[in-house]
Design an enzyme around this catalytic site. Sequence first.
Site, PDB file in Angstrom:
ATOM      1  N   GLY A   1     -89.156  18.208-107.301  1.00  0.00           N
ATOM      2  CA  GLY A   1     -90.147  17.607-108.189  1.00  0.00           C
ATOM      3  C   GLY A   1     -90.968  18.682-108.868  1.00  0.00           C
ATOM      4  O   GLY A   1     -90.642  19.880-108.828  1.00  0.00           O
ATOM      5  N   ILE A   2     -92.070  18.283-109.462  1.00  0.00           N
ATOM      6  CA  ILE A   2     -92.865  19.213-110.270  1.00  0.00           C
ATOM      7  C   ILE A   2     -93.429  20.364-109.442  1.00  0.00           C
ATOM      8  O   ILE A   2     -93.483  21.501-109.915  1.00  0.00           O
ATOM      9  CB  ILE A   2     -93.995  18.437-111.004  1.00  0.00           C
ATOM     10  CG1 ILE A   2     -94.674  19.327-112.039  1.00  0.00           C
ATOM     11  CG2 ILE A   2     -94.992  17.844-110.032  1.00  0.00           C
ATOM     12  CD1 ILE A   2     -95.609  18.569-112.956  1.00  0.00           C
TER      13      ILE A   2
ATOM     14  N   LYS B   1     -82.316  15.785-101.707  1.00  0.00           N
ATOM     15  CA  LYS B   1     -81.670  14.734-100.919  1.00  0.00           C
ATOM     16  C   LYS B   1     -80.536  14.067-101.687  1.00  0.00           C
ATOM     17  O   LYS B   1     -79.557  13.626-101.098  1.00  0.00           O
ATOM     18  CB  LYS B   1     -82.696  13.664-100.522  1.00  0.00           C
ATOM     19  CG  LYS B   1     -83.561  14.058 -99.348  1.00  0.00           C
ATOM     20  CD  LYS B   1     -84.712  13.100 -99.143  1.00  0.00           C
ATOM     21  CE  LYS B   1     -84.266  11.783 -98.581  1.00  0.00           C
ATOM     22  NZ  LYS B   1     -85.424  10.942 -98.180  1.00  0.00           N
TER      23      LYS B   1
ATOM     24  N   ASN C   1     -90.165  11.859-106.910  1.00  0.00           N
ATOM     25  CA  ASN C   1     -91.338  11.040-107.226  1.00  0.00           C
ATOM     26  C   ASN C   1     -91.882  11.381-108.603  1.00  0.00           C
ATOM     27  O   ASN C   1     -92.400  10.517-109.312  1.00  0.00           O
ATOM     28  CB  ASN C   1     -92.431  11.250-106.167  1.00  0.00           C
ATOM     29  CG  ASN C   1     -92.261  10.333-104.964  1.00  0.00           C
ATOM     30  OD1 ASN C   1     -91.160   9.828-104.707  1.00  0.00           O
ATOM     31  ND2 ASN C   1     -93.330  10.119-104.220  1.00  0.00           N
TER      32      ASN C   1
ATOM     33  N   ASP D   1     -90.472  12.623 -95.263  1.00  0.00           N
ATOM     34  CA  ASP D   1     -89.717  13.555 -94.422  1.00  0.00           C
ATOM     35  C   ASP D   1     -90.506  14.825 -94.091  1.00  0.00           C
ATOM     36  O   ASP D   1     -90.542  15.271 -92.948  1.00  0.00           O
ATOM     37  CB  ASP D   1     -88.396  13.937 -95.104  1.00  0.00           C
ATOM     38  CG  ASP D   1     -87.570  12.721 -95.478  1.00  0.00           C
ATOM     39  OD1 ASP D   1     -87.501  11.791 -94.654  1.00  0.00           O
ATOM     40  OD2 ASP D   1     -87.009  12.684 -96.590  1.00  0.00           O
TER      41      ASP D   1
ATOM     42  N   HIS E   1    -101.222   1.078-105.793  1.00  0.00           N
ATOM     43  CA  HIS E   1    -101.442   0.937-107.232  1.00  0.00           C
ATOM     44  C   HIS E   1    -101.729  -0.534-107.520  1.00  0.00           C
ATOM     45  O   HIS E   1    -100.995  -1.415-107.070  1.00  0.00           O
ATOM     46  CB  HIS E   1    -100.205   1.388-108.025  1.00  0.00           C
ATOM     47  CG  HIS E   1    -100.523   1.663-109.461  1.00  0.00           C
ATOM     48  ND1 HIS E   1    -100.789   0.659-110.364  1.00  0.00           N
ATOM     49  CD2 HIS E   1    -100.621   2.831-110.145  1.00  0.00           C
ATOM     50  CE1 HIS E   1    -101.043   1.197-111.544  1.00  0.00           C
ATOM     51  NE2 HIS E   1    -100.959   2.519-111.435  1.00  0.00           N
TER      52      HIS E   1
ATOM     53  N   ARG F   1    -108.943   2.992-108.422  1.00  0.00           N
ATOM     54  CA  ARG F   1    -107.841   2.165-107.928  1.00  0.00           C
ATOM     55  C   ARG F   1    -108.152   1.430-106.626  1.00  0.00           C
ATOM     56  O   ARG F   1    -107.682   0.323-106.413  1.00  0.00           O
ATOM     57  CB  ARG F   1    -106.589   3.040-107.743  1.00  0.00           C
ATOM     58  CG  ARG F   1    -105.987   3.468-109.061  1.00  0.00           C
ATOM     59  CD  ARG F   1    -104.783   4.352-108.859  1.00  0.00           C
ATOM     60  NE  ARG F   1    -104.228   4.732-110.150  1.00  0.00           N
ATOM     61  CZ  ARG F   1    -103.200   5.564-110.299  1.00  0.00           C
ATOM     62  NH1 ARG F   1    -102.624   6.100-109.237  1.00  0.00           N
ATOM     63  NH2 ARG F   1    -102.750   5.867-111.499  1.00  0.00           N
TER      64      ARG F   1
ATOM     65  N   ARG G   1    -107.403   9.007-104.617  1.00  0.00           N
ATOM     66  CA  ARG G   1    -107.004   9.882-105.731  1.00  0.00           C
ATOM     67  C   ARG G   1    -107.443   9.315-107.068  1.00  0.00           C
ATOM     68  O   ARG G   1    -107.230   8.145-107.369  1.00  0.00           O
ATOM     69  CB  ARG G   1    -105.481  10.057-105.735  1.00  0.00           C
ATOM     70  CG  ARG G   1    -104.965  10.822-106.946  1.00  0.00           C
ATOM     71  CD  ARG G   1    -103.489  11.117-106.826  1.00  0.00           C
ATOM     72  NE  ARG G   1    -102.649   9.949-106.965  1.00  0.00           N
ATOM     73  CZ  ARG G   1    -102.173   9.475-108.115  1.00  0.00           C
ATOM     74  NH1 ARG G   1    -102.509  10.058-109.261  1.00  0.00           N
ATOM     75  NH2 ARG G   1    -101.382   8.435-108.139  1.00  0.00           N
TER      76      ARG G   1
END
Length: 535
Positions: free
Chosen positions: A11-12, A35, A42, A222, A243, A290, A386
């Site tokens: 990912g990023i 994987k 994500n 994981d 969310h 949120r 967050r």
Amino acid sequence: MQTDFLVIGSGIAGLTYSIKMAKAFPEKEIIVLTKTTADETNTKYAQGGVAGVWDDENDSFDKHIDDTLIAGDGLCNEHVVEIVVKEGPERIREIIGYGARFDKDETGEYTLGREGGHSENRILHHKDVTGREMERALLKEVKKFPNIRFINYCFVVDIITQHHLGYLVTKSTTDITCYGVYVLNINTNHIEKILAPITVLASGGCGQVYRTTTNPKIATGDGIAMVYRAKGRVENMEFIQFHPTALYESGVSPSFLITEAVRGDGGILRNKNEEAFMERYDARKDLAPRDIVARAIDNEMKITGTEHVYLDCRHMDMEKFIHHFPNIYEKCLSIGIDVSKQMIPVAPAAHYSCGGIKTDEWARTSILNLYACGECASTGLHGANRLASNSLLEAMVFGHRAYLNTVEKINGLKFFEDLESAVPDWNTLGTSEPKEMILITQSLKELQQIMSDYVGIVRNDVRLDRAMKRLDLLFTETEALYKSTKVSPQLCELRNLISVGYLIVKSAEFRKESRGLHYNTDHPNKSNLLQNIIL
């Protein structure tokens, strides 16, 4: 197999680190383990955008810092918040340099969106697929470096430490050291060891511990579970962000995300009676943080006895909506909803883990030579909740910081010459092929049911106690299966998710208050004691 730098996850966060290391050390090899395929992360599913102070006339670092601290409800590390907010714009400029295309207006200026909890417009986005666009740019940049090697379809089973060399390792051990990992090569079905002087965990989140989640199937916690098994520090796992607005489709998982940016552009939440209800819960209405919006929706669903509420976009400029949210528009059409004429059914879904592997300001974990960044890490940025669109920013900042710290210590790294012979091969003696996959799939369903029913948006002590007792049974059954059968990705993921579920419940039991994303009806008020729950 040995390599100079080992990165788990593409990912990023993982790619940011890999690109910078490859550029700085062209003679050294970086192995990236995934994987499935390199783009299944994500990051790919992040819709809304990336937050950063871009409009100096109307916005400021202080405003972004304040918004983050308010959302975090007293548990943010203020120093880390300042680091991320102030270093973030430079990381965004870097990814733009890699070719990331954020939306612009007719004059060529970036169009800045606004989401819940933000006091100003500061969200850069690429329509409603920002994460996918950023992932595309990073993977394109990666191709410039022949010393980055991807190994796809590899499942990391465990972190290798002194424990595997025959030494006693406990939570009190001060020099636990990571030497690499054991991986299950899915193509060959063999477990191999990959040794490295530096390992970076960028393994993503754990949304699959819940029945309804916006996370992809690979998000099984994981990295968090492996670090906990290796006696590393994990914190704040009770803070799971739901969310507020996932598209409601009965029985469908993962849930399709309806980005918060839709509400930022004017979407209104309504209950089954078409009442705009958010004004009853918060002065910021539909743009409250949120945690507040998710609890409000949960309460409305309970009051009205429905499984969802609605997001009303009928009053919005449809030409602008289709331009900004083309995938949402097409997805809704595919299930018979024309957003210009009908409201979108939405319900909260597990979305993001604000806790995780405890790290410092350089992404270092409590295990030596092991870094963690991205959603699997708990850096101190998010606190109890967050702030929207801070996650992609955090991943880039700490991917960069892990790189800087690696450069500082690289000359002092020692790699034992005889380590390869000292680390034993994976022992499969006494195990057999699993005879019934139903034992794994049914346990996973039970786990997700337990977590969704007892450890969701609203909790209480009785529910948490019941969840823990049922998790104990699942743990016992799964460990017996793990010891008697050959390892498979499905069994490993189940085992990791049970560990994650345990960490969430145990942390929630310790927190005798309601703060941020953790709301316990037996302890509805905040306490004066601000602390992180470290396990």
